[in-house]
Scaffold this motif. Sequence first.
Motif, PDB file in Angstrom:
ATOM      1  N   ASP A  32       0.815  -1.215   0.000  1.00 60.55           N
ATOM      2  CA  ASP A  32       0.000   0.000   0.000  1.00 60.55           C
ATOM      3  C   ASP A  32       0.846   1.261   0.000  1.00 60.55           C
ATOM      4  O   ASP A  32       0.344   2.364   0.166  1.00 60.55           O
ATOM      5  N   SER A  33       2.187   1.072  -0.191  1.00 61.20           N
ATOM      6  CA  SER A  33       3.120   2.193  -0.260  1.00 61.20           C
ATOM      7  C   SER A  33       3.005   3.107   0.960  1.00 61.20           C
ATOM      8  O   SER A  33       3.197   4.316   0.869  1.00 61.20           O
ATOM      9  N   SER A  34       2.691   2.499   2.101  1.00 61.50           N
ATOM     10  CA  SER A  34       2.601   3.284   3.324  1.00 61.50           C
ATOM     11  C   SER A  34       3.985   3.551   3.875  1.00 61.50           C
ATOM     12  O   SER A  34       4.961   2.942   3.476  1.00 61.50           O
ATOM     13  N   ILE A  41      11.012   4.142  -4.469  1.00 63.35           N
ATOM     14  CA  ILE A  41      10.956   2.693  -4.650  1.00 63.35           C
ATOM     15  C   ILE A  41       9.564   2.196  -4.274  1.00 63.35           C
ATOM     16  O   ILE A  41       9.082   2.429  -3.165  1.00 63.35           O
ATOM     17  N   LYS A  42       8.915   1.523  -5.209  1.00 54.29           N
ATOM     18  CA  LYS A  42       7.568   1.023  -4.953  1.00 54.29           C
ATOM     19  C   LYS A  42       7.456  -0.495  -5.128  1.00 54.29           C
ATOM     20  O   LYS A  42       6.445  -1.089  -4.748  1.00 54.29           O
ATOM     21  N   SER A  43       8.499  -1.126  -5.694  1.00 54.95           N
ATOM     22  CA  SER A  43       8.384  -2.557  -5.975  1.00 54.95           C
ATOM     23  C   SER A  43       9.750  -3.227  -5.938  1.00 54.95           C
ATOM     24  O   SER A  43      10.764  -2.619  -6.287  1.00 54.95           O
ATOM     25  N   ILE A  44       9.766  -4.495  -5.513  1.00 53.95           N
ATOM     26  CA  ILE A  44      11.000  -5.276  -5.427  1.00 53.95           C
ATOM     27  C   ILE A  44      10.756  -6.668  -5.992  1.00 53.95           C
ATOM     28  O   ILE A  44       9.634  -7.180  -5.956  1.00 53.95           O
ATOM     29  N   CYS A  45      11.809  -7.281  -6.516  1.00 52.96           N
ATOM     30  CA  CYS A  45      11.680  -8.596  -7.143  1.00 52.96           C
ATOM     31  C   CYS A  45      12.961  -9.401  -6.937  1.00 52.96           C
ATOM     32  O   CYS A  45      14.073  -8.858  -7.031  1.00 52.96           O
ATOM     33  N   PHE A  46      12.826 -10.669  -6.655  1.00 51.08           N
ATOM     34  CA  PHE A  46      13.950 -11.599  -6.543  1.00 51.08           C
ATOM     35  C   PHE A  46      13.862 -12.579  -7.704  1.00 51.08           C
ATOM     36  O   PHE A  46      12.841 -13.232  -7.896  1.00 51.08           O
ATOM     37  N   VAL A  47      14.933 -12.684  -8.488  1.00 60.42           N
ATOM     38  CA  VAL A  47      14.980 -13.615  -9.620  1.00 60.42           C
ATOM     39  C   VAL A  47      15.918 -14.757  -9.259  1.00 60.42           C
ATOM     40  O   VAL A  47      17.076 -14.534  -8.894  1.00 60.42           O
ATOM     41  N   THR A  48      15.425 -15.988  -9.364  1.00 60.66           N
ATOM     42  CA  THR A  48      16.223 -17.139  -8.955  1.00 60.66           C
ATOM     43  C   THR A  48      15.852 -18.366  -9.780  1.00 60.66           C
ATOM     44  O   THR A  48      14.931 -18.321 -10.598  1.00 60.66           O
ATOM     45  N   THR A  49      16.572 -19.434  -9.566  1.00 64.14           N
ATOM     46  CA  THR A  49      16.276 -20.694 -10.258  1.00 64.14           C
ATOM     47  C   THR A  49      14.952 -21.255  -9.757  1.00 64.14           C
ATOM     48  O   THR A  49      13.957 -21.282 -10.467  1.00 64.14           O
ATOM     49  N   ASN A  50      14.948 -21.715  -8.513  1.00 64.21           N
ATOM     50  CA  ASN A  50      13.735 -22.290  -7.928  1.00 64.21           C
ATOM     51  C   ASN A  50      13.679 -22.028  -6.431  1.00 64.21           C
ATOM     52  O   ASN A  50      14.716 -22.013  -5.760  1.00 64.21           O
ATOM     53  N   LEU A  51      12.492 -21.863  -5.922  1.00 64.92           N
ATOM     54  CA  LEU A  51      12.274 -21.903  -4.482  1.00 64.92           C
ATOM     55  C   LEU A  51      12.063 -23.361  -4.080  1.00 64.92           C
ATOM     56  O   LEU A  51      12.020 -24.250  -4.911  1.00 64.92           O
ATOM     57  N   SER A  67      10.084  -7.603   3.519  1.00 60.16           N
ATOM     58  CA  SER A  67      10.343  -6.213   3.141  1.00 60.16           C
ATOM     59  C   SER A  67       9.131  -5.600   2.469  1.00 60.16           C
ATOM     60  O   SER A  67       8.749  -4.457   2.745  1.00 60.16           O
ATOM     61  N   GLY A  68       8.515  -6.367   1.557  1.00 61.80           N
ATOM     62  CA  GLY A  68       7.344  -5.860   0.858  1.00 61.80           C
ATOM     63  C   GLY A  68       6.203  -5.538   1.802  1.00 61.80           C
ATOM     64  O   GLY A  68       5.594  -4.464   1.725  1.00 61.80           O
ATOM     65  N   LYS A  69       5.949  -6.457   2.723  1.00 66.29           N
ATOM     66  CA  LYS A  69       4.847  -6.253   3.665  1.00 66.29           C
ATOM     67  C   LYS A  69       5.149  -5.114   4.641  1.00 66.29           C
ATOM     68  O   LYS A  69       4.283  -4.297   4.950  1.00 66.29           O
ATOM     69  N   LYS A  70       6.369  -5.073   5.139  1.00 65.46           N
ATOM     70  CA  LYS A  70       6.732  -4.071   6.146  1.00 65.46           C
ATOM     71  C   LYS A  70       6.722  -2.663   5.583  1.00 65.46           C
ATOM     72  O   LYS A  70       6.295  -1.718   6.248  1.00 65.46           O
ATOM     73  N   GLY A  72       5.279  -1.728   2.574  1.00 64.95           N
ATOM     74  CA  GLY A  72       4.175  -1.427   1.675  1.00 64.95           C
ATOM     75  C   GLY A  72       4.570  -1.403   0.218  1.00 64.95           C
ATOM     76  O   GLY A  72       4.113  -0.556  -0.554  1.00 64.95           O
ATOM     77  N   LEU A  73       5.430  -2.362  -0.192  1.00 61.23           N
ATOM     78  CA  LEU A  73       5.922  -2.423  -1.562  1.00 61.23           C
ATOM     79  C   LEU A  73       5.288  -3.587  -2.307  1.00 61.23           C
ATOM     80  O   LEU A  73       4.948  -4.614  -1.711  1.00 61.23           O
ATOM     81  N   ASP A  74       5.159  -3.445  -3.624  1.00 59.25           N
ATOM     82  CA  ASP A  74       4.836  -4.605  -4.447  1.00 59.25           C
ATOM     83  C   ASP A  74       6.039  -5.531  -4.428  1.00 59.25           C
ATOM     84  O   ASP A  74       7.181  -5.065  -4.519  1.00 59.25           O
ATOM     85  N   TYR A  75       5.804  -6.838  -4.339  1.00 63.20           N
ATOM     86  CA  TYR A  75       6.940  -7.765  -4.301  1.00 63.20           C
ATOM     87  C   TYR A  75       6.610  -9.035  -5.068  1.00 63.20           C
ATOM     88  O   TYR A  75       5.448  -9.434  -5.182  1.00 63.20           O
ATOM     89  N   LYS A  76       7.650  -9.656  -5.592  1.00 63.64           N
ATOM     90  CA  LYS A  76       7.461 -10.868  -6.378  1.00 63.64           C
ATOM     91  C   LYS A  76       8.765 -11.647  -6.446  1.00 63.64           C
ATOM     92  O   LYS A  76       9.850 -11.071  -6.383  1.00 63.64           O
ATOM     93  N   VAL A  77       8.654 -12.967  -6.586  1.00 59.67           N
ATOM     94  CA  VAL A  77       9.797 -13.826  -6.876  1.00 59.67           C
ATOM     95  C   VAL A  77       9.559 -14.485  -8.220  1.00 59.67           C
ATOM     96  O   VAL A  77       8.511 -15.096  -8.444  1.00 59.67           O
ATOM     97  N   ILE A  78      10.511 -14.334  -9.132  1.00 61.88           N
ATOM     98  CA  ILE A  78      10.434 -14.958 -10.450  1.00 61.88           C
ATOM     99  C   ILE A  78      11.392 -16.148 -10.483  1.00 61.88           C
ATOM    100  O   ILE A  78      12.583 -15.991 -10.209  1.00 61.88           O
ATOM    101  N   GLU A  79      10.870 -17.315 -10.801  1.00 61.79           N
ATOM    102  CA  GLU A  79      11.686 -18.529 -10.900  1.00 61.79           C
ATOM    103  C   GLU A  79      11.840 -18.916 -12.371  1.00 61.79           C
ATOM    104  O   GLU A  79      10.845 -19.092 -13.075  1.00 61.79           O
ATOM    105  N   TYR A  80      13.076 -19.055 -12.811  1.00 59.54           N
ATOM    106  CA  TYR A  80      13.281 -19.426 -14.219  1.00 59.54           C
ATOM    107  C   TYR A  80      13.729 -20.871 -14.384  1.00 59.54           C
ATOM    108  O   TYR A  80      13.943 -21.354 -15.503  1.00 59.54           O
ATOM    109  N   GLY A  81      13.867 -21.596 -13.293  1.00 58.98           N
ATOM    110  CA  GLY A  81      14.179 -23.020 -13.373  1.00 58.98           C
ATOM    111  C   GLY A  81      15.640 -23.300 -13.692  1.00 58.98           C
ATOM    112  O   GLY A  81      16.514 -22.460 -13.498  1.00 58.98           O
ATOM    113  N   THR A  82      15.898 -24.478 -14.205  1.00 53.76           N
ATOM    114  CA  THR A  82      17.273 -24.912 -14.470  1.00 53.76           C
ATOM    115  C   THR A  82      17.722 -24.654 -15.905  1.00 53.76           C
ATOM    116  O   THR A  82      18.889 -24.867 -16.235  1.00 53.76           O
TER     117      THR A  82
END
Length: 367
Positions: A32-34, A41-51, A67-70, A72-82
């Motif tokens: 909620d960008s509070s 900074i309004k959004s963060i993303c982690f790019v990795t192989t797999n969770l 971090s996103g919840k605390k 108020g940021l948009d957050y996402k994890v992108i997994e691209y696999g092996t």
Amino acid sequence: MKKLLASLLAVTMIASLALVGCGDSKDKGTGDSSGDNKSGIKSICFVTTNLGDKSFNDIANDGIVNSGKKLGLDYKVIEYGTDKSKMEPAFLDAAENYDMVFFSSGEQLELIQRHAEEFSDVKFVGFDIDPDKDPKFPNIFCITYAQNEGDFLAGALAMKISKSGVIGFVGGAEAPVINDFMVGYIEGALHAKADGKVAIAFVGDYTNAPKAKEFALLQITTNKADVLHGVAGGAGLGVFEAAADNKGVWGIGVDADQRQFFVDSKPEIANVILTSMLKRNDIAIEDIVTRTCNGDTSDFGTIKKWGVEKEVTVLVENDYYKENTTEEQRAFVDECKKGIIDGSIKVSTGYGMDQDTLNALRNKAKA
């Protein structure tokens, strides 16, 4: 401004990404960008192989989510696999849509450096990066973890509680970062017992749990190792399985508090994990996100080393650890920790160590 060329390239590559089902997120949210955010900074993303490794990647994901919840940021994890052909599209997707992008390898750093100028308004943060790497761009910050310091504590504890005087180390791939763990582990063991022995094996990857178990069983039956430390990602489950199959053998986890992952699902595994050597990606991520949102971007363009003093490479000291160690053993670990912080204990690093020196250290403690 993000360049049009990068946008067009991202669109093209992301289209192929969608077709193969890559780029999914295990956890995403809209903040909620509070709060007092001075940075834009309004959004963060982690790019990795797999969770799902119950280790390094999962604890990094915790840092992103927290971090996103605390904040108020948009957050996402992108997994691209092996499939490494999907790595670049995943990063372009993240850079196109998020203000801060997190990554965790030298290979990923090289890819990001090829696009850093195209996305000059994106902050890139790499952790677990080799200390000899240069960020090269003012929008890249790299963290190298002093896992050698944390594993010094793990090795010291393992040797202190060992009844046989032999402990085990099962690594994933024989790579500089794993050697850094191993060097600290051996030196910690020898600090606790000058004639102590360390049995060492490498799986060759971070997923083959049966092979890790096979090596761990050999260390137990052949070398008489009674404390085993797995530094092998998801393959490390095999180390714990071997310990669980042999009464009186302890396991030491890595990166995350691995006992907690198994308390409910596999209590027989949880009960052999005395402690874990943490690499607190969650703390590191929350720290840099918070400071960046508060307007402090002084670390960008640099590489910093974080270890025991920063409380990011330390042992889990929960109730289970305290119940199963003596006051004298815990005091010894505490003294080691203080020695590392005040400089009276110097822990060697596997980074840049020549093969002859590495072999000499291994042979000195060879089981």
